[in-house]
Write a protein that holds these residues in place. Sequence first.
Motif, PDB file in Angstrom:
ATOM      1  N   MET A   1      12.070  23.390  50.243  1.00 39.26           N
ATOM      2  CA  MET A   1      13.367  22.803  50.552  1.00 39.26           C
ATOM      3  C   MET A   1      13.173  21.369  51.024  1.00 39.26           C
ATOM      4  O   MET A   1      12.328  21.094  51.863  1.00 39.26           O
ATOM      5  CB  MET A   1      14.100  23.627  51.635  1.00 39.26           C
ATOM      6  N   ASN A   2      13.971  20.477  50.493  1.00 37.01           N
ATOM      7  CA  ASN A   2      13.896  19.074  50.856  1.00 37.01           C
ATOM      8  C   ASN A   2      14.216  18.890  52.334  1.00 37.01           C
ATOM      9  O   ASN A   2      15.223  19.385  52.838  1.00 37.01           O
ATOM     10  CB  ASN A   2      14.886  18.287  49.988  1.00 37.01           C
ATOM     11  N   VAL A   3      13.311  18.172  53.052  1.00 36.40           N
ATOM     12  CA  VAL A   3      13.491  17.969  54.488  1.00 36.40           C
ATOM     13  C   VAL A   3      14.782  17.220  54.777  1.00 36.40           C
ATOM     14  O   VAL A   3      15.504  17.528  55.740  1.00 36.40           O
ATOM     15  CB  VAL A   3      12.282  17.204  55.067  1.00 36.40           C
ATOM     16  N   LEU A   4      15.105  16.247  53.942  1.00 36.77           N
ATOM     17  CA  LEU A   4      16.328  15.466  54.161  1.00 36.77           C
ATOM     18  C   LEU A   4      17.570  16.338  54.010  1.00 36.77           C
ATOM     19  O   LEU A   4      18.514  16.236  54.803  1.00 36.77           O
ATOM     20  CB  LEU A   4      16.382  14.296  53.168  1.00 36.77           C
ATOM     21  N   ASN A   5      17.538  17.226  52.998  1.00 36.40           N
ATOM     22  CA  ASN A   5      18.689  18.114  52.777  1.00 36.40           C
ATOM     23  C   ASN A   5      18.908  19.049  53.959  1.00 36.40           C
ATOM     24  O   ASN A   5      20.031  19.225  54.439  1.00 36.40           O
ATOM     25  CB  ASN A   5      18.484  18.927  51.497  1.00 36.40           C
ATOM     26  N   ILE A   6      17.835  19.693  54.422  1.00 37.62           N
ATOM     27  CA  ILE A   6      17.985  20.627  55.529  1.00 37.62           C
ATOM     28  C   ILE A   6      18.367  19.910  56.816  1.00 37.62           C
ATOM     29  O   ILE A   6      19.108  20.434  57.655  1.00 37.62           O
ATOM     30  CB  ILE A   6      16.716  21.477  55.721  1.00 37.62           C
ATOM     31  N   THR A   7      17.881  18.673  56.968  1.00 32.31           N
ATOM     32  CA  THR A   7      18.271  17.896  58.145  1.00 32.31           C
ATOM     33  C   THR A   7      19.768  17.625  58.136  1.00 32.31           C
ATOM     34  O   THR A   7      20.451  17.784  59.155  1.00 32.31           O
ATOM     35  CB  THR A   7      17.498  16.559  58.195  1.00 32.31           C
ATOM     36  N   MET A   8      20.290  17.214  56.992  1.00 33.08           N
ATOM     37  CA  MET A   8      21.726  16.954  56.872  1.00 33.08           C
ATOM     38  C   MET A   8      22.538  18.226  57.089  1.00 33.08           C
ATOM     39  O   MET A   8      23.582  18.212  57.746  1.00 33.08           O
ATOM     40  CB  MET A   8      22.023  16.360  55.489  1.00 33.08           C
ATOM     41  N   GLU A   9      22.067  19.338  56.519  1.00 33.31           N
ATOM     42  CA  GLU A   9      22.788  20.598  56.672  1.00 33.31           C
ATOM     43  C   GLU A   9      22.839  21.041  58.129  1.00 33.31           C
ATOM     44  O   GLU A   9      23.866  21.522  58.615  1.00 33.31           O
ATOM     45  CB  GLU A   9      22.133  21.672  55.802  1.00 33.31           C
ATOM     46  N   ILE A  10      21.718  20.893  58.828  1.00 32.68           N
ATOM     47  CA  ILE A  10      21.676  21.295  60.239  1.00 32.68           C
ATOM     48  C   ILE A  10      22.609  20.415  61.076  1.00 32.68           C
ATOM     49  O   ILE A  10      23.356  20.914  61.926  1.00 32.68           O
ATOM     50  CB  ILE A  10      20.240  21.229  60.776  1.00 32.68           C
ATOM     51  N   ILE A  11      22.575  19.111  60.831  1.00 39.61           N
ATOM     52  CA  ILE A  11      23.425  18.203  61.610  1.00 39.61           C
ATOM     53  C   ILE A  11      24.906  18.497  61.353  1.00 39.61           C
ATOM     54  O   ILE A  11      25.704  18.639  62.290  1.00 39.61           O
ATOM     55  CB  ILE A  11      23.102  16.732  61.262  1.00 39.61           C
ATOM     56  N   VAL A  12      25.277  18.615  60.083  1.00 39.72           N
ATOM     57  CA  VAL A  12      26.670  18.914  59.748  1.00 39.72           C
ATOM     58  C   VAL A  12      27.070  20.289  60.271  1.00 39.72           C
ATOM     59  O   VAL A  12      28.151  20.466  60.848  1.00 39.72           O
ATOM     60  CB  VAL A  12      26.887  18.830  58.228  1.00 39.72           C
ATOM     61  N   GLY A  13      26.193  21.275  60.072  1.00 37.36           N
ATOM     62  CA  GLY A  13      26.489  22.623  60.548  1.00 37.36           C
ATOM     63  C   GLY A  13      26.630  22.689  62.058  1.00 37.36           C
ATOM     64  O   GLY A  13      27.489  23.404  62.584  1.00 37.36           O
ATOM     65  N   PHE A  14      25.794  21.931  62.775  1.00 36.80           N
ATOM     66  CA  PHE A  14      25.849  21.893  64.241  1.00 36.80           C
ATOM     67  C   PHE A  14      27.217  21.421  64.729  1.00 36.80           C
ATOM     68  O   PHE A  14      27.868  22.077  65.548  1.00 36.80           O
ATOM     69  CB  PHE A  14      24.738  20.983  64.766  1.00 36.80           C
ATOM     70  N   PHE A  15      27.660  20.279  64.215  1.00 32.73           N
ATOM     71  CA  PHE A  15      28.937  19.718  64.668  1.00 32.73           C
ATOM     72  C   PHE A  15      30.125  20.523  64.140  1.00 32.73           C
ATOM     73  O   PHE A  15      31.143  20.667  64.819  1.00 32.73           O
ATOM     74  CB  PHE A  15      29.053  18.252  64.253  1.00 32.73           C
ATOM     75  N   LEU A  16      29.983  21.066  62.929  1.00 31.12           N
ATOM     76  CA  LEU A  16      31.055  21.893  62.379  1.00 31.12           C
ATOM     77  C   LEU A  16      31.255  23.150  63.221  1.00 31.12           C
ATOM     78  O   LEU A  16      32.382  23.524  63.546  1.00 31.12           O
ATOM     79  CB  LEU A  16      30.738  22.265  60.929  1.00 31.12           C
ATOM     80  N   LEU A  17      30.153  23.791  63.595  1.00 32.77           N
ATOM     81  CA  LEU A  17      30.231  24.980  64.433  1.00 32.77           C
ATOM     82  C   LEU A  17      30.828  24.646  65.802  1.00 32.77           C
ATOM     83  O   LEU A  17      31.642  25.401  66.348  1.00 32.77           O
ATOM     84  CB  LEU A  17      28.839  25.590  64.600  1.00 32.77           C
ATOM     85  N   PHE A  18      30.445  23.503  66.343  1.00 30.82           N
ATOM     86  CA  PHE A  18      30.966  23.066  67.640  1.00 30.82           C
ATOM     87  C   PHE A  18      32.489  22.899  67.583  1.00 30.82           C
ATOM     88  O   PHE A  18      33.220  23.414  68.440  1.00 30.82           O
ATOM     89  CB  PHE A  18      30.307  21.753  68.048  1.00 30.82           C
ATOM     90  N   PHE A  19      32.974  22.202  66.548  1.00 27.47           N
ATOM     91  CA  PHE A  19      34.411  21.951  66.451  1.00 27.47           C
ATOM     92  C   PHE A  19      35.188  23.228  66.125  1.00 27.47           C
ATOM     93  O   PHE A  19      36.330  23.400  66.570  1.00 27.47           O
ATOM     94  CB  PHE A  19      34.691  20.872  65.402  1.00 27.47           C
TER      95      PHE A  19
END
Length: 234
Positions: A1-19
């Motif tokens: 898995m591309n490190v950049l892709n998983i990094t973006m997914e984690i960041i987006v998922g983190f804030f999405l879950l928070f909101f």
Amino acid sequence: MNVLNITMEIIVGFFLLFFIVKFVGKKIIKQISPFTFIAAIVLGELLGNGLYHDDVGLFYIVYTMALWSILLLVVEFLGQKFLAVRGFFEGKPSALIKNGIVDREELKKNRMNLNQLQSLLRQSETFSIREVAYCYLEANGSLSILKKTKYQKLTQEDFNLASKAVYIPVTLIRDGKVLWDEIKDLGFNEGWLTDQLHAKGISSYEGILIAEWLEGDGLFVQLLRDTPSSFDGK
């Protein structure tokens, strides 16, 4: 898995879950009903499974979590508007002990035995059923306990006062809807309720947020915020 892709997914998922949690409400954190318990698990699984599957992109993670959140909001909205929907999804508390007497039928309905009841009581710092006047099993599996007068922390015996009977408050009206079963269980009728409300200057059920009856203390009424109050009292 591309490190950049998983990094973006984690960041987006983190804030999405928070909101989502902030927007949907604190009930999903507290998990006050079986439905909110399952909803919280599924929400976490949608994010967790999406992060570690190569064929699941960022769009699908956002889409599935957003769709799940919309469904939660729809259920919450319907529950606010309709008591039947609220009762279906959130459940009702079960009275396991009434007036100091264990209701074995309620235990059976909730698939509990006496040992389990005693265990839950001990976890609530109640080590004998004789101490309990009323005990409710809430929708989330916790117990709400009202002890008999002489077993309460500040007992009347401390002040050399005679013991008094213990009564449980009963909700008669919730969100403008009359709970006729509760009124019937108390031995009252519609005429009695109407007289009680008229004595407080209230002519309609619809303007009432909650009306609660307590033996010896009378009727407590709270109106909806946008409804002017015409009485000053309980």
